[in-house]
Design a protein around this motif. Structure first.
Motif, mmCIF file in Angstrom:
data_model
loop_
_atom_site.group_PDB
_atom_site.id
_atom_site.type_symbol
_atom_site.label_atom_id
_atom_site.label_comp_id
_atom_site.label_asym_id
_atom_site.label_seq_id
_atom_site.Cartn_x
_atom_site.Cartn_y
_atom_site.Cartn_z
ATOM 1 N N ILE A 94 0.833 -1.200 0.000
ATOM 2 C CA ILE A 94 0.000 0.000 0.000
ATOM 3 C C ILE A 94 0.870 1.253 0.000
ATOM 4 O O ILE A 94 0.669 2.175 -0.797
ATOM 5 C CB ILE A 94 -0.939 -0.003 1.235
ATOM 6 N N VAL A 95 1.849 1.258 0.892
ATOM 7 C CA VAL A 95 2.743 2.417 0.974
ATOM 8 C C VAL A 95 3.449 2.625 -0.368
ATOM 9 O O VAL A 95 3.568 3.743 -0.860
ATOM 10 C CB VAL A 95 3.776 2.234 2.111
ATOM 11 N N THR A 96 3.906 1.515 -0.960
ATOM 12 C CA THR A 96 4.600 1.618 -2.241
ATOM 13 C C THR A 96 3.670 2.147 -3.336
ATOM 14 O O THR A 96 4.074 2.965 -4.165
ATOM 15 C CB THR A 96 5.170 0.244 -2.655
ATOM 16 N N LEU A 124 3.528 19.099 3.166
ATOM 17 C CA LEU A 124 4.065 18.675 1.875
ATOM 18 C C LEU A 124 5.536 18.286 2.000
ATOM 19 O O LEU A 124 5.971 17.231 1.520
ATOM 20 C CB LEU A 124 3.896 19.795 0.845
ATOM 21 N N SER A 125 6.278 19.139 2.680
ATOM 22 C CA SER A 125 7.697 18.885 2.849
ATOM 23 C C SER A 125 7.922 17.607 3.660
ATOM 24 O O SER A 125 8.749 16.759 3.317
ATOM 25 C CB SER A 125 8.303 20.122 3.502
ATOM 26 N N GLY A 126 7.131 17.449 4.741
ATOM 27 C CA GLY A 126 7.248 16.250 5.571
ATOM 28 C C GLY A 126 6.899 14.986 4.810
ATOM 29 O O GLY A 126 7.545 13.953 4.971
ATOM 30 N N LEU A 127 5.907 15.081 3.937
ATOM 31 C CA LEU A 127 5.490 13.912 3.163
ATOM 32 C C LEU A 127 6.609 13.447 2.232
ATOM 33 O O LEU A 127 6.905 12.254 2.120
ATOM 34 C CB LEU A 127 4.236 14.262 2.357
ATOM 35 N N LEU A 128 7.239 14.412 1.572
ATOM 36 C CA LEU A 128 8.344 14.061 0.669
ATOM 37 C C LEU A 128 9.483 13.417 1.452
ATOM 38 O O LEU A 128 10.053 12.410 1.039
ATOM 39 C CB LEU A 128 8.859 15.308 -0.055
ATOM 40 N N TYR A 131 8.814 9.679 2.773
ATOM 41 C CA TYR A 131 8.991 8.557 1.857
ATOM 42 C C TYR A 131 10.453 8.174 1.699
ATOM 43 O O TYR A 131 10.807 6.999 1.728
ATOM 44 C CB TYR A 131 8.352 8.864 0.508
ATOM 45 N N LEU A 132 11.299 9.181 1.562
ATOM 46 C CA LEU A 132 12.717 8.882 1.386
ATOM 47 C C LEU A 132 13.284 8.192 2.613
ATOM 48 O O LEU A 132 13.962 7.163 2.519
ATOM 49 C CB LEU A 132 13.487 10.180 1.117
ATOM 50 N N VAL A 133 12.987 8.745 3.788
ATOM 51 C CA VAL A 133 13.554 8.186 5.014
ATOM 52 C C VAL A 133 12.926 6.825 5.320
ATOM 53 O O VAL A 133 13.610 5.898 5.753
ATOM 54 C CB VAL A 133 13.370 9.167 6.192
ATOM 55 N N PHE A 134 11.636 6.711 5.069
ATOM 56 C CA PHE A 134 10.977 5.438 5.342
ATOM 57 C C PHE A 134 11.599 4.302 4.524
ATOM 58 O O PHE A 134 12.007 3.276 5.065
ATOM 59 C CB PHE A 134 9.472 5.509 5.051
ATOM 60 N N PHE A 135 11.700 4.481 3.219
ATOM 61 C CA PHE A 135 12.214 3.404 2.375
ATOM 62 C C PHE A 135 13.635 3.031 2.757
ATOM 63 O O PHE A 135 14.002 1.864 2.809
ATOM 64 C CB PHE A 135 12.146 3.791 0.893
ATOM 65 N N SER A 136 14.400 4.058 3.046
ATOM 66 C CA SER A 136 15.789 3.804 3.362
ATOM 67 C C SER A 136 15.924 3.090 4.715
ATOM 68 O O SER A 136 16.682 2.119 4.844
ATOM 69 C CB SER A 136 16.491 5.146 3.303
ATOM 70 N N LEU A 176 20.782 7.749 7.578
ATOM 71 C CA LEU A 176 21.479 8.962 7.151
ATOM 72 C C LEU A 176 21.373 9.167 5.647
ATOM 73 O O LEU A 176 21.217 10.290 5.172
ATOM 74 C CB LEU A 176 22.954 8.896 7.570
ATOM 75 N N ALA A 177 21.423 8.069 4.896
ATOM 76 C CA ALA A 177 21.272 8.192 3.445
ATOM 77 C C ALA A 177 19.897 8.753 3.111
ATOM 78 O O ALA A 177 19.752 9.604 2.220
ATOM 79 C CB ALA A 177 21.470 6.834 2.780
ATOM 80 N N GLY A 178 18.881 8.307 3.839
ATOM 81 C CA GLY A 178 17.533 8.830 3.627
ATOM 82 C C GLY A 178 17.464 10.315 3.964
ATOM 83 O O GLY A 178 16.856 11.095 3.235
#
Ligand SMILES: Nc1ncnc2c1ncn2[C@@H]1O[C@H](COP(=O)(O)OP(=O)(O)OP(=O)(O)O)[C@@H](O)[C@H]1O
Ligand SMILES: [Mg+2]
Lengths: 255, 265
Positions: A94-96, A124-128, A131-136, A176-178
């Motif tokens: 679902i998240v993906t 908006l900024s938090g949403l972007l 996703y990056l931090v979550f996946f990483s 950190l990469a996220g």
């Protein structure tokens, strides 16, 4: 290393200098692309009127809150899904799928939900960032070496101790990469949010100046964004160097 | 089950374990395995590659349960698993911790205060000659140094028994001799029970009181040999004695038969 710095400075200087000369001779039209000296003068005017600090503060506030909230939630959900298999099996697709929606395109609806104030920009900024931090984080938690977990369990660790002493530290490089990607994303979120509806902020200022053909001001704003991005990345790089001092330095590329 | 027989620390009866391989068929690793481990003994387990030595050690250490069979332990915490040390074939130092922080981990997990655990750990680090590197991270250590750190990490919290799964594999002969020396020294000083898996018979004879030969898969204990070589032993010199060669020859016949069997499968 010094040689690298010299080369880099020389390159930047050459570009800026040619820009100045070409614009002065009207080989390129400063109406569209402005001119370094005019940008410099504009920055001074921008600053002395007090506007620069005011608008910059608003945008920075939105971006940093977005980075903090999105980052925190991203790490938390990343850990939950990374560790609890059932949760991951249910939620991960679902998240993906939701990730596939271009979130910037949703900015107008966020303005509708949260108003033209700073909240919609933070969202908006938090949403972007999320996703990056979550996946990483999720990938990081999933890729912890099972042999390390086994070894520490045999040393007598409880589940919670394994989480704190193995899984968390081993995921730090991934988190950190996220965050590294998140810095840019948080700025994009704040600026685009301001494009869509705002009464202040660097993004608003860019829109406003463009509508009056004030290219100098637009370029000043872009320069400011460049500085913010650089500063945040530099801070992160220092934090990384400290937090990841246990890793062999395999970076042969620059510096 | 808690043991009552004197001097037996751990007793295993009728242990069975099979694995489902990814291709779908079942691999019988251990079959009806029986084994007794005496308090304070140095026991070596030798067997052909893939026969189930690591599997046995993992089960004894409590990493996963057997399919059937009983394991009885007579330990300070009854049947608990907090009195066990386990050194696996892999490098399991935590890369984000310095040598000191790695070695003290067992104590830290047991809630021992920093001051007290540092006292214990510093002494061990000195004993294996790692003082100069105690504040370094694992990536800065050589393979032999890492092994030494892993070994004393398992000693630091004073377990009743330590399982070592080919701890010296992949090291050069000289380093290996030195580490064998270290192990024997630590064993003499602490008198821990050590169960040492190796496929190097000479190493087993050099170190152990008793050598157990495991059969090829499905694996049981094929034979058992008491080593009568005098102690303290010098790990290098002992290999040139007549007693050693004789013992080696005797056990080798036994082992080579199994190795051939597992090869022809
Ligand atoms: N987790 C596992 N899943 C499936 N099969 C396994 C697993 N662990 C071990 N095996 C199988 O069980 C058998 C015994 O493996 P084990 O690792 O215990 O052998 P070993 O005696 O330690 O070998 P080596 O001397 O090479 O280390 C092998 O055939 C192996 O393929
Ligand atoms: Mg093995």
């Amino acid at each position: 290393m010094i040689k690298l710095y010299l080369l880099r400075t020389a390159l930047i200087f050459t570009v800026v200098f040619s820009w100045e000369i070409l614009a002065a001779g009207h080989y390129i039209d400063p109406f569209y692309v402005s001119q370094p000296s005019r940008i410099f003068n504009d920055l001074i005017a921008f600053y002395s009127s007090g506007d620069l600090v005011k608008h910059l503060a608003i945008t920075l506030k939105a971006a940093l809150w977005g980075l903090a909230i999105g980052g925190f939630v991203g790490v938390a959900i990343g850990f939950l899904l990374g560790r609890i298999k059932l949760l991951a099996d249910v939620l991960e697709p679902i998240v993906t799928a939701l990730y596939g929606i271009p979130k910037l395109a949703l900015a107008p609806i966020f303005i509708l939900w949260f108003g033209v104030g700073i909240e919609s920009k933070i969202f908006l900024s938090g949403l972007l960032v999320f996703y990056l931090v979550f996946f990483s984080t999720f990938s990081g938690v999933r890729s912890v070496d099972p042999q390390l977990i086994g070894a520490v369990r045999l040393l007598g660790a409880s589940r919670i101790q394994i989480l704190m002493k193995v899984i968390f530290p081993s995921s730090v490089p991934w988190i950190l990469a996220g965050v590294r990607g998140g810095i840019g994303a948080s700025l994009i979120g704040a600026i685009v949010g301001e494009y869509m509806g705002a009464s202040a902020g660097i993004g608003w200022m860019i829109m406003y100046a463009t509508s009056f053909f004030q290219t100098d001001r637009v370029m000043s704003c872009i320069f400011l964004l460049l500085l913010i991005g650089l500063t945040l990345n530099l801070l992160l790089k220092n934090a990384e160097q400290y937090l990841l001092r246990w890793r062999p330095n395999l970076d042969f590329s620059t510096n | 089950m808690v043991l009552t027989v004197d001097n037996i620390l751990l007793s295993v009866s009728d242990l069975n374990k099979s694995f489902k391989s990814s291709s779908g068929d079942t691999v019988e690793a251990l079959k009806n395995l029986n084994l007794e481990i005496k308090r304070q003994e140095f026991l070596a387990i030798v067997g052909p590659s893939g026969c189930g030595k690591s599997t046995l050690l993992n089960i004894l250490a409590g990493l996963y349960p057997p399919d059937s069979g009983t394991i009885a332990r007579d330990m300070a915490d009854g049947n608990g698993l907090r009195n066990i040390g386990h050194i696996s074939q892999a490098d399991t130092l935590l890369p984000w911790r310095t040598v000191v922080q790695n070695v003290e981990l067992g104590l830290e997990l047991r809630g021992v205060s920093k001051g007290r655990r540092r006292a214990v750990v510093e002494k061990l680090i000195e004993q294996v000659d790692l003082s100069q590197f105690k504040n370094n991270y694992p990536f800065e250590l050589s393979g032999g140094m890492k092994k030494r750190a892993i070994i004393i990490r398992a000693l630091a919290y004073d377990p009743d028994i330590i399982f070592m799964d080919e701890p010296f594999v992949g090291l050069d002969v000289q380093t290996r001799d030195l580490l064998e020396e270290d192990i024997l020294k630590l064993w003499h000083e602490t008198r821990k029970t050590i169960v040492f898996v190796t496929h190097d018979l000479a190493e087993a004879i050099t170190l152990a009181d008793r050598v157990i030969i495991m059969s090829s898969r499905p694996s049981t204990v094929k034979s058992e040999h008491t080593i009568h070589l005098p102690r303290p032993r010098s790990t290098v010199d002992i290999k040139f004695t007549e007693d050693f060669t004789e013992t080696y020859k005797k056990i080798w016949d036994d082992l080579s038969a199994e190795v051939k069997k597992s090869r022809s499968k």
